[in-house]
Design an enzyme around this catalytic site. Sequence first.
Site, short mmCIF file in Angstrom:
data_model
loop_
_atom_site.label_atom_id
_atom_site.label_comp_id
_atom_site.label_asym_id
_atom_site.label_seq_id
_atom_site.Cartn_x
_atom_site.Cartn_y
_atom_site.Cartn_z
N ASP A 208 0.85 -1.19 0.00
CA ASP A 208 0.00 0.00 0.00
C ASP A 208 0.88 1.24 0.00
O ASP A 208 2.11 1.15 -0.05
CB ASP A 208 -0.96 -0.01 1.20
CG ASP A 208 -2.32 0.58 0.83
OD1 ASP A 208 -2.35 1.76 0.42
OD2 ASP A 208 -3.34 -0.13 0.93
N HIS B 277 -2.87 2.84 -4.74
CA HIS B 277 -2.22 2.40 -3.48
C HIS B 277 -0.77 1.99 -3.76
O HIS B 277 -0.27 1.02 -3.20
CB HIS B 277 -3.01 1.23 -2.86
CG HIS B 277 -4.33 1.66 -2.28
ND1 HIS B 277 -4.44 2.27 -1.05
CD2 HIS B 277 -5.59 1.56 -2.77
CE1 HIS B 277 -5.73 2.53 -0.81
NE2 HIS B 277 -6.44 2.13 -1.83
N GLU C 33 -10.00 2.18 -5.17
CA GLU C 33 -9.66 3.56 -4.78
C GLU C 33 -8.52 4.17 -5.59
O GLU C 33 -7.64 4.83 -5.05
CB GLU C 33 -9.30 3.59 -3.28
CG GLU C 33 -10.45 3.16 -2.38
CD GLU C 33 -10.09 3.17 -0.90
OE1 GLU C 33 -11.01 3.38 -0.09
OE2 GLU C 33 -8.91 2.94 -0.54
#
Length: 537
Positions: A187, A259, A322
């Site tokens: 991440d 990420h 995301e």
Amino acid sequence: MHAHASLNHSELSILPRPASIARVEGYFQLTRDTVIVTDQETQAIGTLLANALAPALGFVPRVLTGEQSPLPAISLGIDPQLAQLGQEGYTLTVTAEQVTLRAAHRAGVFYATQTLRQLLPVEIFSSTPVSQTWNIPAVSIEDAPRFSWRGCMLDSARHFIPTQEVLKLIDVLALHKINMLHLHLTDDQGWRIEIKKYPRLTEVGAYRKETVVGHAHKSQEYDGTAHGGFYSQEELREIVAYAAARFITVVPELDLPGHAQAAIAAYPELGVLQAPVEVSTTWGINPYLFNPTEEVFQFLRDVLSEIMDIFPSPFIHIGGDEAIKDQWQASQQVQALIKKLGLKDEDELQSWFLSQLGTFLTQHNRRMLGWDEILEGGLPAGATVMSWRGIEGGIAAAQAQHDVVMTPNTFVYLDYYQSNDPEEPLAIGGYLPLDKVYSFDPIPAELTPEQARHILGAQCNLWCEYVPTTKHLEYMLFPRAIALSEVAWTPKERLEFSDFRGRLAVHEARLASLDVNFRPVEKLDQEQTFPARQRSW
């Protein structure tokens, strides 16, 4: 045969609740003379059982393989006649003379041993000698899971979870018949997996200089303390083997195309901007994306090759969540690629990006798994979807005949507060008490029976932005992960929260003996005395 509600909880507090259980008269007495008898296929399972019982017994029961014993025995064996119970179903019969554990497959025999441990008095979980004689209530159990995917996700990227804690959690998850452990390994805030070809991923990417203090949405303060760590390939092989012996598949996640900040901190040329950036020190969604070039695809194929070499899991998770597309939108080179490929927009580019890697995984007989955002630009062929933003993504994927793991934040995000108590440790926000987790049904009413077959099961997720220690990690997991295990294992018509709660109250002594930190059941009754929790951001 179904057990009746009048069953004595303290004697039959098995979690998750078996599909069918009947108590009959009498007990089997486990003593120094009792042996564990196995066939060749179940020898390792018999040894695990003997070692699990040994501390409280004060001796290790003998395991005899491939021979009959004249002595009182706990008998483990494969019985092809039980094929109708599936890969993980089993029968467990206890009489005064013998304990018999049978299944068509080894996984079923293992789950029978986990049920057997919970039939013994709770003190059997003690780490020191308690008694050499133990009574096991006479029962007849036939059991099999409702779903094949009963998962738990741990996020080592935000706060590193040491190998020893992962191994401890594998034992606790296996006790509750969880069979998938999803490790979120990369991440913005850390890269946690050693990749031999690209050493800077861990030399640079595994460490952040400091971490935001308090809630990221409100705080500009930092702790000034470096945080980091990573798993060597040897450690990951140990985790995979330890899990496999307990019939848990470890599913690795390499998060793409967003990420990606820790990877880009290590190798700036992987990013769209190709400029230096440091490993992120705060939470939230960062704009750093992998650049969709052949060089970056080669890097990702190399990384995936090393990951596949460590993890035999049929599923490889590639994230897909995301990904803010700002950097792609601003890049002339990326915009030219969208035009050249005849794509409509950046969402379709993400779908194309993931499809390149999906094809690579398919060539290696692996299946691509991604968060529900992978639906947005068109679902890559053969992809399995983890539906986290509610259940809608899972419904759409199942209707399109893709397999689905249901993991909606509304029911199974264990980084949410489990109580409105103002004393609860800081969490990301949200409110998810135990009874709400237990009320989750992974099969949405909207699906036809044919579509519902694509729901592989359910998974709880623990994101670790606000979970800095292993004790805190366990507190967030338990008992809510146990509620999820029962939802995913037990037939729907056998689920009843008050009954679960009664068994859980007894089960807490087992968790305590295993040195697991948990939120006690008795605290559930205080909940109405607390004001409703305000959203944390």
